[in-house]
Scaffold this motif. Structure first.
Motif, PDB file in Angstrom:
ATOM      1  N   LEU A  70       2.695  -6.265 -10.288  1.00 49.57           N
ATOM      2  CA  LEU A  70       1.827  -5.103 -10.461  1.00 49.57           C
ATOM      3  C   LEU A  70       1.355  -4.921 -11.904  1.00 49.57           C
ATOM      4  O   LEU A  70       0.214  -4.542 -12.154  1.00 49.57           O
ATOM      5  CB  LEU A  70       2.563  -3.847  -9.984  1.00 49.57           C
ATOM      6  CG  LEU A  70       1.816  -2.513 -10.072  1.00 49.57           C
ATOM      7  CD1 LEU A  70       0.572  -2.536  -9.185  1.00 49.57           C
ATOM      8  CD2 LEU A  70       2.740  -1.364  -9.675  1.00 49.57           C
ATOM      9  N   GLY A  93      -1.068  -7.513  -8.264  1.00 51.89           N
ATOM     10  CA  GLY A  93      -1.246  -6.536  -7.192  1.00 51.89           C
ATOM     11  C   GLY A  93       0.039  -5.836  -6.836  1.00 51.89           C
ATOM     12  O   GLY A  93       1.105  -6.109  -7.399  1.00 51.89           O
ATOM     13  N   ASP A  94      -0.053  -4.936  -5.888  1.00 51.51           N
ATOM     14  CA  ASP A  94       1.076  -4.128  -5.413  1.00 51.51           C
ATOM     15  C   ASP A  94       1.714  -4.827  -4.216  1.00 51.51           C
ATOM     16  O   ASP A  94       1.010  -5.177  -3.253  1.00 51.51           O
ATOM     17  CB  ASP A  94       0.557  -2.747  -5.008  1.00 51.51           C
ATOM     18  CG  ASP A  94       1.675  -1.734  -4.756  1.00 51.51           C
ATOM     19  OD1 ASP A  94       2.755  -2.144  -4.273  1.00 51.51           O
ATOM     20  OD2 ASP A  94       1.470  -0.544  -5.035  1.00 51.51           O
ATOM     21  N   ARG A  96       3.319  -3.662  -1.914  1.00 51.53           N
ATOM     22  CA  ARG A  96       3.233  -2.841  -0.707  1.00 51.53           C
ATOM     23  C   ARG A  96       1.920  -3.014   0.035  1.00 51.53           C
ATOM     24  O   ARG A  96       1.809  -2.622   1.201  1.00 51.53           O
ATOM     25  CB  ARG A  96       3.445  -1.363  -1.055  1.00 51.53           C
ATOM     26  CG  ARG A  96       4.853  -1.059  -1.541  1.00 51.53           C
ATOM     27  CD  ARG A  96       4.980   0.319  -2.143  1.00 51.53           C
ATOM     28  NE  ARG A  96       4.240   0.405  -3.405  1.00 51.53           N
ATOM     29  CZ  ARG A  96       4.271   1.463  -4.215  1.00 51.53           C
ATOM     30  NH1 ARG A  96       5.005   2.520  -3.882  1.00 51.53           N
ATOM     31  NH2 ARG A  96       3.575   1.464  -5.343  1.00 51.53           N
ATOM     32  N   THR A  97       0.932  -3.621  -0.631  1.00 53.29           N
ATOM     33  CA  THR A  97      -0.379  -3.800   0.011  1.00 53.29           C
ATOM     34  C   THR A  97      -0.885  -5.243  -0.005  1.00 53.29           C
ATOM     35  O   THR A  97      -1.755  -5.597   0.795  1.00 53.29           O
ATOM     36  CB  THR A  97      -1.428  -2.897  -0.680  1.00 53.29           C
ATOM     37  OG1 THR A  97      -1.458  -3.199  -2.084  1.00 53.29           O
ATOM     38  CG2 THR A  97      -1.087  -1.425  -0.490  1.00 53.29           C
ATOM     39  N   THR A  98      -0.362  -6.077  -0.882  1.00 54.52           N
ATOM     40  CA  THR A  98      -0.814  -7.473  -0.966  1.00 54.52           C
ATOM     41  C   THR A  98      -0.327  -8.263   0.250  1.00 54.52           C
ATOM     42  O   THR A  98       0.809  -8.087   0.692  1.00 54.52           O
ATOM     43  CB  THR A  98      -0.279  -8.138  -2.244  1.00 54.52           C
ATOM     44  OG1 THR A  98      -0.709  -7.375  -3.384  1.00 54.52           O
ATOM     45  CG2 THR A  98      -0.791  -9.557  -2.374  1.00 54.52           C
ATOM     46  N   SER A  99      -1.161  -9.116   0.781  1.00 53.30           N
ATOM     47  CA  SER A  99      -0.823  -9.895   1.980  1.00 53.30           C
ATOM     48  C   SER A  99       0.378 -10.813   1.737  1.00 53.30           C
ATOM     49  O   SER A  99       0.443 -11.501   0.715  1.00 53.30           O
ATOM     50  CB  SER A  99      -2.021 -10.732   2.417  1.00 53.30           C
ATOM     51  OG  SER A  99      -1.678 -11.541   3.534  1.00 53.30           O
ATOM     52  N   SER A 101       1.778 -12.272   4.873  1.00 51.90           N
ATOM     53  CA  SER A 101       2.001 -12.701   6.253  1.00 51.90           C
ATOM     54  C   SER A 101       2.311 -14.176   6.408  1.00 51.90           C
ATOM     55  O   SER A 101       2.929 -14.583   7.401  1.00 51.90           O
ATOM     56  CB  SER A 101       0.788 -12.338   7.114  1.00 51.90           C
ATOM     57  OG  SER A 101      -0.376 -12.952   6.610  1.00 51.90           O
ATOM     58  N   GLN A 118       9.544   0.733   2.896  1.00 51.99           N
ATOM     59  CA  GLN A 118       8.178   0.293   3.189  1.00 51.99           C
ATOM     60  C   GLN A 118       8.114  -1.210   3.403  1.00 51.99           C
ATOM     61  O   GLN A 118       7.419  -1.691   4.318  1.00 51.99           O
ATOM     62  CB  GLN A 118       7.250   0.692   2.042  1.00 51.99           C
ATOM     63  CG  GLN A 118       6.991   2.184   1.928  1.00 51.99           C
ATOM     64  CD  GLN A 118       6.105   2.507   0.738  1.00 51.99           C
ATOM     65  OE1 GLN A 118       4.953   2.073   0.658  1.00 51.99           O
ATOM     66  NE2 GLN A 118       6.625   3.271  -0.208  1.00 51.99           N
ATOM     67  N   MET A 119       8.846  -1.957   2.573  1.00 51.29           N
ATOM     68  CA  MET A 119       8.780  -3.409   2.689  1.00 51.29           C
ATOM     69  C   MET A 119       9.502  -3.916   3.930  1.00 51.29           C
ATOM     70  O   MET A 119       9.075  -4.911   4.534  1.00 51.29           O
ATOM     71  CB  MET A 119       9.344  -4.058   1.430  1.00 51.29           C
ATOM     72  CG  MET A 119       8.487  -3.829   0.182  1.00 51.29           C
ATOM     73  SD  MET A 119       6.726  -4.244   0.399  1.00 51.29           S
ATOM     74  CE  MET A 119       6.830  -6.008   0.744  1.00 51.29           C
ATOM     75  N   ARG A 122       7.091  -3.828   6.589  1.00 50.67           N
ATOM     76  CA  ARG A 122       6.152  -4.946   6.469  1.00 50.67           C
ATOM     77  C   ARG A 122       6.799  -6.246   6.938  1.00 50.67           C
ATOM     78  O   ARG A 122       6.165  -7.047   7.640  1.00 50.67           O
ATOM     79  CB  ARG A 122       5.683  -5.095   5.025  1.00 50.67           C
ATOM     80  CG  ARG A 122       4.835  -3.951   4.509  1.00 50.67           C
ATOM     81  CD  ARG A 122       4.038  -4.373   3.293  1.00 50.67           C
ATOM     82  NE  ARG A 122       3.009  -5.334   3.672  1.00 50.67           N
ATOM     83  CZ  ARG A 122       2.295  -6.059   2.808  1.00 50.67           C
ATOM     84  NH1 ARG A 122       2.526  -5.935   1.503  1.00 50.67           N
ATOM     85  NH2 ARG A 122       1.390  -6.913   3.217  1.00 50.67           N
ATOM     86  N   GLU A 126       4.928  -8.138   9.854  1.00 51.96           N
ATOM     87  CA  GLU A 126       4.000  -9.157   9.355  1.00 51.96           C
ATOM     88  C   GLU A 126       4.577 -10.565   9.263  1.00 51.96           C
ATOM     89  O   GLU A 126       3.830 -11.545   9.332  1.00 51.96           O
ATOM     90  CB  GLU A 126       3.470  -8.743   7.977  1.00 51.96           C
ATOM     91  CG  GLU A 126       2.695  -7.434   8.003  1.00 51.96           C
ATOM     92  CD  GLU A 126       2.237  -6.992   6.626  1.00 51.96           C
ATOM     93  OE1 GLU A 126       1.928  -7.870   5.785  1.00 51.96           O
ATOM     94  OE2 GLU A 126       2.196  -5.773   6.372  1.00 51.96           O
TER      95      GLU A 126
END
Length: 253
Positions: A70, A93-94, A96-99, A101, A118-119, A122, A126
């Motif tokens: 980040l 990037g973050d 929590r939002t970066t792909s 998958s 949160q993770m 994910r 994902e």
């Protein structure tokens, strides 16, 4: 030695919270524990300025090695470390939002409970089955690890969860509670395995770390003792008298 003197002797990056570097030999150790191989796609979530991405790409020859960071300044430094390595990249990037998958192995070393929760969501939604999560110090929340070499853990999807903390502790350590001796030994092993504490400070850090482990166990109701044991009282007294560190107010009544 006063606590201010001790803090001043530590790397300033750690003191300021800018970056905590994992030694290369520790990185290789955890990669071997996770059985990192050529077919893997590796992600370091919050890579900082560590050498994880380069080591995974060059020495373990993974298909793709990705670091997500980040903080822009650290992401720029990390990019310089992987210059010219085709199967490595840094994403500013973050997590929590970066792909993520396509990841098959992820290094995830966070202590913030909101980020962890949160993770985990994910990871569950994902990642594909067979993906492995490497953590340091403990598994994420109540996950039950596939492999343990304390303080390193590997969990594999589909993930299994303990119903409570006592069940998780028993599954990992063979005992549903944590006593003073276990706290001391875990702190000692943690410090030894990471290898980042100068030798002259080992005793102090071991004392402080073990007290924090035991106090957390006590506060969460998983300490083996029914009353505060004499060694804990003694070390809390030493920390307060000689280092001006008062942990007594951390202990719930």
């Amino acid at each position: 030695m006063k606590i201010q003197k001790f803090i001043s002797s530590l790397p300033q990056s750690i003191v300021k919270g800018e970056d905590v570097s994992i030694p290369d030999n520790v990185i290789k150790k955890i990669f071997k524990l996770a059985n990192l191989r050529k077919t893997d796609i590796f992600y370091d979530l919050g890579c900082g300025n560590n050498n994880t991405i380069a080591i995974a790409a060059k020495e373990f020859k993974v298909r793709r090695s990705v670091g997500i960071e980040l903080r822009k300044a650290l992401a720029i430094k990390a990019c310089k470390k992987i210059a010219g390595i085709k199967n490595a990249e840094i994403v500013n990037g973050d997590i929590r939002t970066t792909s993520i998958s396509d990841a098959t192995v992820l290094l995830f070393w966070f202590t913030d409970s909101d980020v962890i929760h949160q993770m985990i969501n994910r990871f569950e939604h994902e990642l594909k089955n067979g993906a492995r999560i490497i953590t340091i110090w403990s598994p994420p929340e109540l996950m039950l690890p596939l492999k343990v070499k304390f303080p390193f853990f590997v969990c594999r999807k589909p993930f299994k969860y303990a119903k409570d903390l006592k069940e998780q502790i028993k599954a990992i350590y063979g005992n549903p509670c944590m006593d003073f001796t276990a706290s001391w030994l875990l702190a000692e092993k943690y410090i030894h395995e990471l290898g980042v504490v100068p030798s002259q400070h080992l005793r102090f850090v071991n004392m402080l770390q073990s007290m924090i482990i035991w106090i957390n166990a006590w506060n969460m109701g998983v300490a083996c003792e029914e009353v505060i044991p004499p060694p804990v009282q003694t070390y809390i007294g030493i920390l307060k008298t000689f280092f001006n560190i008062d942990l007594s107010n951390m202990i719930s009544k």
